[in-house]
Design an enzyme around this catalytic site. Structure first.
Site, PDB file in Angstrom:
ATOM      1  N   HIS A   1     111.860  90.392  84.826  1.00 56.89           N
ATOM      2  CA  HIS A   1     112.036  88.520  85.850  1.00 56.89           C
ATOM      3  C   HIS A   1     111.213  88.904  86.722  1.00 56.89           C
ATOM      4  CE1 HIS A   1     114.933  86.843  89.311  1.00 56.89           C
ATOM      5  NE2 HIS A   1     114.936  86.446  88.072  1.00 56.89           N
TER       6      HIS A   1
ATOM      7  N   GLU B   1     108.474  86.311  83.073  1.00 58.12           N
ATOM      8  CA  GLU B   1     109.650  84.743  83.461  1.00 58.12           C
ATOM      9  C   GLU B   1     109.138  84.780  85.266  1.00 58.12           C
ATOM     10  OE1 GLU B   1     112.607  82.495  86.294  1.00 58.12           O
ATOM     11  OE2 GLU B   1     111.746  85.450  86.442  1.00 58.12           O
TER      12      GLU B   1
ATOM     13  N   ASP C   1     108.887  82.052  88.418  1.00 55.74           N
ATOM     14  CA  ASP C   1     108.396  80.531  89.012  1.00 55.74           C
ATOM     15  C   ASP C   1     107.786  79.892  89.206  1.00 55.74           C
ATOM     16  OD1 ASP C   1     111.649  81.003  88.805  1.00 55.74           O
ATOM     17  OD2 ASP C   1     110.718  83.138  89.983  1.00 55.74           O
TER      18      ASP C   1
ATOM     19  N   HIS D   1     109.363  81.659  93.933  1.00 52.39           N
ATOM     20  CA  HIS D   1     110.389  81.288  93.896  1.00 52.39           C
ATOM     21  C   HIS D   1     111.248  80.345  95.148  1.00 52.39           C
ATOM     22  CE1 HIS D   1     114.865  82.081  94.163  1.00 52.39           C
ATOM     23  NE2 HIS D   1     114.386  81.917  92.548  1.00 52.39           N
TER      24      HIS D   1
ATOM     25  N   GLU E   1     109.239  78.607  84.289  1.00 47.67           N
ATOM     26  CA  GLU E   1     110.873  77.387  85.291  1.00 47.67           C
ATOM     27  C   GLU E   1     110.331  76.943  86.542  1.00 47.67           C
ATOM     28  OE1 GLU E   1     115.005  78.389  88.566  1.00 47.67           O
ATOM     29  OE2 GLU E   1     114.097  80.335  87.357  1.00 47.67           O
TER      30      GLU E   1
END
Length: 251
Positions: free
Chosen positions: A8, A36, A38, A51, A110
């Site tokens: 993450h 993952e 952002d 993020h 994302e």
């Protein structure tokens, strides 16, 4: 073992999130198969990793992300907030991220947006993915339905995924209409029934964000093909290589 480990924001338990330091830790961990990250846009249209919509928490900058050029963003310290060890760590572009992981890790990217916050975000991200020829190694996810629709309009072959924190009654209808093949779900909302239903529809399911061994093991028992997103991939051996587990399931 079919259960897959997703780091993450990189290995963000140990290193500052969404930085090269966190990505390098993920690359060095043999248990990690995905990261993952952002992505937002600088004022001059560069997709980069962060993020929050403001710089305040994870850099020494202040104010909205979108107000800064990439040159200005590169001058910020994105590591000292985590620890002195990472003082001077910089923000990184999506381009640099994909170059680092190409052929080594898959990426859940994302799209951090809502409404019309970042016009052109989807096209810019798609451009970087195509540059690295990673169309089959990434999935683009978002809470924002319009953003996912734009991806499909401009790059039909790219995989997309809906992120949810609550369970809408029409979840699978939404996924079908959006042409999503991936579901990113708060682990607290995931059940064995939901996981099985998603699998029957050909959907990959990622549960986020799990930093406890007991919870990892419980989730693994729901379905054998889950992806589990964690800040702490170093817990993976304790969770899934223990004697009482076989293929991610309890004996």
């Amino acid at each position: 073992m079919p259960i897959q480990c997703v780091a993450h924001r990189g290995c963000s338990g140990a290193a500052p999130e969404n930085t090269m330091a966190a990505i390098e830790l993920a690359l060095s961990d043999s248990n990690v198969t995905w990261i993952e990250v952002d992505v937002q846009l600088s004022r001059d249209g560069i997709p980069f990793l962060i993020h929050d919509y403001t710089l305040n928490r994870t850099t020494n900058g202040r104010g909205p992300v979108k107000d800064y050029t990439w040159e200005q963003l590169l001058a910020l310290d994105a590591g000292s907030w985590k620890s002195k060890r990472y003082a001077g760590e910089r923000l990184i572009s999506l381009d640099d991220c994909l170059e680092a992981i190409q052929g080594r890790l898959k990426a859940n990217i994302e799209l951090k947006t809502h409404g019309n916050k970042y016009p052109g975000l989807e096209d810019k991200v798609i451009e970087v993915i195509k540059k690295h020829r990673m169309e089959h190694e990434v999935v683009l996810t978002s809470f924002d339905l319009r953003s996912l629709s734009k991806v499909k309009e401009n790059a039909r072959s790219l995989r997309t995924g809906l992120i949810i924190d609550q369970l809408p009654k029409d979840l699978f209808l939404r996924l079908q209409m959006l042409q999503c093949s991936f579901l990113s779900i708060n682990y607290k909302r995931l059940t064995a029934e939901l996981a099985a239903k998603a699998a029957r529809r050909g959907l990959d399911v990622m549960a986020w964000t799990v930093d406890q061994v007991k919870v990892m093991r419980r989730l693994a028992g729901l379905h054998p093909d889950l992806l589990i997103c964690t800040n702490r991939p170093e817990l993976w051996p304790s969770a899934f290589k223990a004697p009482n587990l076989v293929n991610g399931r309890n004996r």
